[in-house]
Design a protein around this motif. Structure first.
Motif, mmCIF file in Angstrom:
data_model
loop_
_atom_site.group_PDB
_atom_site.id
_atom_site.type_symbol
_atom_site.label_atom_id
_atom_site.label_comp_id
_atom_site.label_asym_id
_atom_site.label_seq_id
_atom_site.Cartn_x
_atom_site.Cartn_y
_atom_site.Cartn_z
ATOM 1 N N PRO A 111 7.575 5.034 4.302
ATOM 2 C CA PRO A 111 7.926 3.614 4.445
ATOM 3 C C PRO A 111 9.196 3.265 3.670
ATOM 4 O O PRO A 111 9.416 3.737 2.549
ATOM 5 C CB PRO A 111 6.707 2.887 3.871
ATOM 6 C CG PRO A 111 5.581 3.856 4.003
ATOM 7 C CD PRO A 111 6.204 5.207 3.789
ATOM 8 N N ASP A 122 10.032 0.442 2.234
ATOM 9 C CA ASP A 122 9.753 -0.243 0.969
ATOM 10 C C ASP A 122 9.342 0.745 -0.118
ATOM 11 O O ASP A 122 9.649 0.551 -1.298
ATOM 12 C CB ASP A 122 8.646 -1.286 1.159
ATOM 13 C CG ASP A 122 9.145 -2.524 1.885
ATOM 14 O OD1 ASP A 122 10.374 -2.677 2.011
ATOM 15 O OD2 ASP A 122 8.313 -3.333 2.340
ATOM 16 N N THR A 129 7.095 3.156 13.124
ATOM 17 C CA THR A 129 6.181 2.273 12.407
ATOM 18 C C THR A 129 4.996 3.087 11.911
ATOM 19 O O THR A 129 4.335 3.776 12.690
ATOM 20 C CB THR A 129 5.682 1.137 13.314
ATOM 21 O OG1 THR A 129 6.805 0.364 13.747
ATOM 22 C CG2 THR A 129 4.728 0.229 12.558
ATOM 23 N N GLU A 137 4.328 -0.762 8.596
ATOM 24 C CA GLU A 137 5.567 -0.668 7.843
ATOM 25 C C GLU A 137 6.609 0.173 8.571
ATOM 26 O O GLU A 137 6.286 1.147 9.254
ATOM 27 C CB GLU A 137 5.293 -0.079 6.457
ATOM 28 C CG GLU A 137 4.265 -0.883 5.666
ATOM 29 C CD GLU A 137 4.156 -0.433 4.232
ATOM 30 O OE1 GLU A 137 5.208 -0.238 3.605
ATOM 31 O OE2 GLU A 137 3.027 -0.282 3.743
ATOM 32 N N ARG A 180 10.900 -6.165 9.593
ATOM 33 C CA ARG A 180 11.388 -5.636 8.321
ATOM 34 C C ARG A 180 12.791 -5.057 8.422
ATOM 35 O O ARG A 180 13.516 -5.019 7.430
ATOM 36 C CB ARG A 180 10.419 -4.572 7.796
ATOM 37 C CG ARG A 180 9.059 -5.132 7.443
ATOM 38 C CD ARG A 180 8.095 -4.035 7.027
ATOM 39 N NE ARG A 180 6.759 -4.573 6.810
ATOM 40 C CZ ARG A 180 6.337 -5.072 5.654
ATOM 41 N NH1 ARG A 180 7.149 -5.092 4.625
ATOM 42 N NH2 ARG A 180 5.117 -5.548 5.535
ATOM 43 N N SER A 184 2.418 -3.906 2.039
ATOM 44 C CA SER A 184 3.380 -3.968 0.937
ATOM 45 C C SER A 184 3.885 -5.379 0.689
ATOM 46 O O SER A 184 4.450 -5.662 -0.371
ATOM 47 C CB SER A 184 4.565 -3.044 1.229
ATOM 48 O OG SER A 184 5.232 -3.444 2.410
#
Length: 583
Positions: free
Chosen positions: A51, A53, A88, A92, A299, A528
């Protein structure tokens, strides 16, 4: 006669093995996060998807905005975010970073569902403080690369520093603490930004001397404003609730808005809808004492994906009939599933549906954008045309080239965008009318926030993800959760995480809310994004690092400056177009 050459030997072709998991052990730090590994069982990974993040928060990848878009950087490797393949993982965005990690010396091993990530711990060779306008910069010279991890509000540098070097850091206002797995800078995750460089190996820290608010605050429970609210009946606590055999840790804030003198407000980005912020950066301009993360967003593009309305102004419209809450001056919440039914009518009676309003959700057809989207609209897909409507008349049309560069959004105009080869419904000079109504009465209220799925109504579980356009994999996912609820005469902001291991599914979240006596509940963005802020201190995060989010939901003291008692009343512009005609 010459014999033909023998056929070439058969090449054995094997499909690369695919492995997935939900835990990482990063230099001894065990965290829950999805990953995907592709390669041969006894070899290195051809692909490793992690991910985005996680890469920023637990490895030290730098994500920055450049003139050509978002850029990712880590120890000399650079790439524009839009140029990198993306998938994905659960909810995420993930990138393939196998080459990024291995070329830097990171060792990766799989063990069942856990991915072990190791990087030899380097020595800190020296410190160099910037001069003049760069005096808030500190350069750490290293003997090798090191991970940079944000742990709650602390910054963990996986390196070894001497006693003298730690004294130098203290003299600069930092609070270093050497641990077995690295050097911890207490309370600096939000105050400092980091950049990693190679040739030679360096970590650059910007922001020294700027103390994080969280480092100067005592526990939120000791904050005078929070104490005063608790004396008037506010609930702020953490408890463990068992759903079956799974213990869930729930952190909750419960309030009777009128008794505690609070307002509930959406926390949007005011001037433009593209971009992400930390929750405290959304809360502080609104003077929100308590805040939770809000609705979903893309995102990668950093655009909203759901309903967001403040003071009667739609910053972003609902999508896919997803769950939402709406409220007026009393603060009593209305829960339901919401759509905006927008229609464009031509001068000869023609009618066209407008699919979305100020949304990052892209599909074929017509969509509408107003100045609430921002000062400029820039194309979100590869095949678009648009027309600008001002005072009921089409005044200008735009082609793909113009939209790709960006076109200004007029304060009193509506930009109708046609995507996927859909024709523009009217020509320049023609008159048109835009009509809009909500599918549920909550859409008429001045404050609206979308999420989904809807969890509880009147005490019953009403979870129906398919009805709200969520995928089966999303519905079965176990992840940290953020929820807004109502019950027992109070409004509730809650986060839920696994107390010892697995996080809750949506059904387990609903059942936990029932145990707490909550009668109505809406799931917000989780994973997240989960974050709860109390007295400017982040008390809960979904994955252990402060996330950047698109919007939030805040509690504001009524008497606070800049927040008059009429703050929840509808906003009306000169044309009154933001009011919904529910005829």
């Amino acid at each position: 006669m010459v014999s033909p050459p023998p056929p070439p030997p058969t090449v054995e072709v094997r499909a690369a093995n695919l492995f997935v998991g939900d835990r990482l052990n990063i230099d001894g730090q065990l965290i829950e996060a999805p990953w995907r590994w592709r390669g041969h069982r006894d070899g290195t990974a051809n692909q490793l998807w992690l991910p985005l993040d996680l890469l920023v928060g637990r490895f030290g990848f730098r994500r920055s905005t450049q003139p050509n878009g978002q850029q990712l950087q880590w120890y000399g490797s650079k790439a524009s975010l839009k140029s990198l393949p993306q998938i994905t993982l659960q909810d995420e965005v993930a990138l393939n970073v196998a080459e990024w990690l291995t070329t830097t010396g990171v060792k990766i091993k799989r063990k069942s569902k856990t991915l072990h990530v190791e990087l030899p711990t380097p020595r800190l060779k020296g410190l160099r403080q910037g001069k003049g306008s760069n005096s808030n910069r500190l350069v750490l010279d290293l003997s090798g690369p090191a991970l940079v991890q944000s742990l709650d509000n602390n910054l963990l540098l996986n390196l070894q520093a001497t006693v003298q070097q730690r004294r130098q850091m203290k003299a600069l206002g930092l609070m270093p603490k050497q641990q077995r797995n690295g050097l911890m800078l207490i309370g600096q995750a939000e105050a400092l930004s980091s950049l990693t460089l190679d040739k030679p190996w360096r970590i650059v820290l910007d922001g020294i001397g700027k103390h994080s608010n969280a480092t100067n605050l005592r526990s939120p429970l000791l904050n005078p404003s929070i104490q005063a609210l608790i004396q008037r009946g506010l609930i702020f606590d953490t408890k463990v609730v068992n759903v079956g055999v799974k213990p869930l840790q729930i952190t909750r804030v419960g309030t009777n808005l009128s008794k505690q003198g609070l307002l509930l407000r959406p926390l949007p980005q005011i001037n433009h809808q593209q971009g992400l912020r930390f929750l405290n950066h959304l809360a502080q301009p609104a003077d929100a004492l308590i805040a939770i993360n809000g609705g979903f967003f893309n995102r990668v593009r950093q655009l909203p994906l759901g309903a967001l309305r403040r003071d009667g102004r739609w910053f972003s419209g609902p999508i896919l009939n997803r769950g939402a809450i709406g409220w007026g001056p009393t603060g009593h919440l209305s829960f339901g599933r919401l759509q905006l039914q927008q229609e464009l009518q031509g001068s000869k009676g023609q009618r066209w549906n407008l699919e979305t309003l100020n949304s990052g959700y892209v599909q074929r057809g017509l969509s509408r954008y107003t100045r609430a989207w921002g000062p400029i609209y820039q194309a979100l897909s590869g095949e678009e045309k648009a027309m600008m409507i001002i005072n009921g008349r089409v005044v200008q049309s735009f082609q793909q080239v113009q939209l790709a560069r960006g076109v200004p959004l007029s304060k009193d105009g509506d930009l109708v965008v046609a995507r996927g080869g859909f024709p523009l419904p009217a020509a320049t000079g023609e008159t048109v009318v835009i009509r809009m109504k909500a599918s549920h009465p909550l859409g008429e209220l001045p404050q609206v926030l979308g999420g989904g799925p809807l969890l509880l109504q009147n005490g019953r579980v009403v979870l129906s993800g398919r009805q709200e356009g969520f995928s089966p994999s999303f519905l079965s996912l176990a992840a940290p959760r953020s929820v807004v609820g109502q019950g027992g005469g109070k409004l509730w902001l809650l986060t839920l995480k696994g107390a010892r291991g697995s996080d809750p599914t949506l059904l387990e979240t609903s059942l936990a809310l029932q145990q707490l006596g909550i009668r109505d509940g809406l799931n917000l963005d989780g994973g997240s994004s989960t974050s709860l802020l109390v007295a400017n201190q982040l008390v809960v995060t979904g994955r252990g690092t402060p996330p950047r989010i698109h919007n939030g939901l805040g509690l504001i003291l009524r008497h606070h400056k800049g927040n008059p008692k009429k703050a929840n009343e509808p906003h009306k512009n000169a044309r009154g177009q933001e009011r919904i005609a529910n005829k």
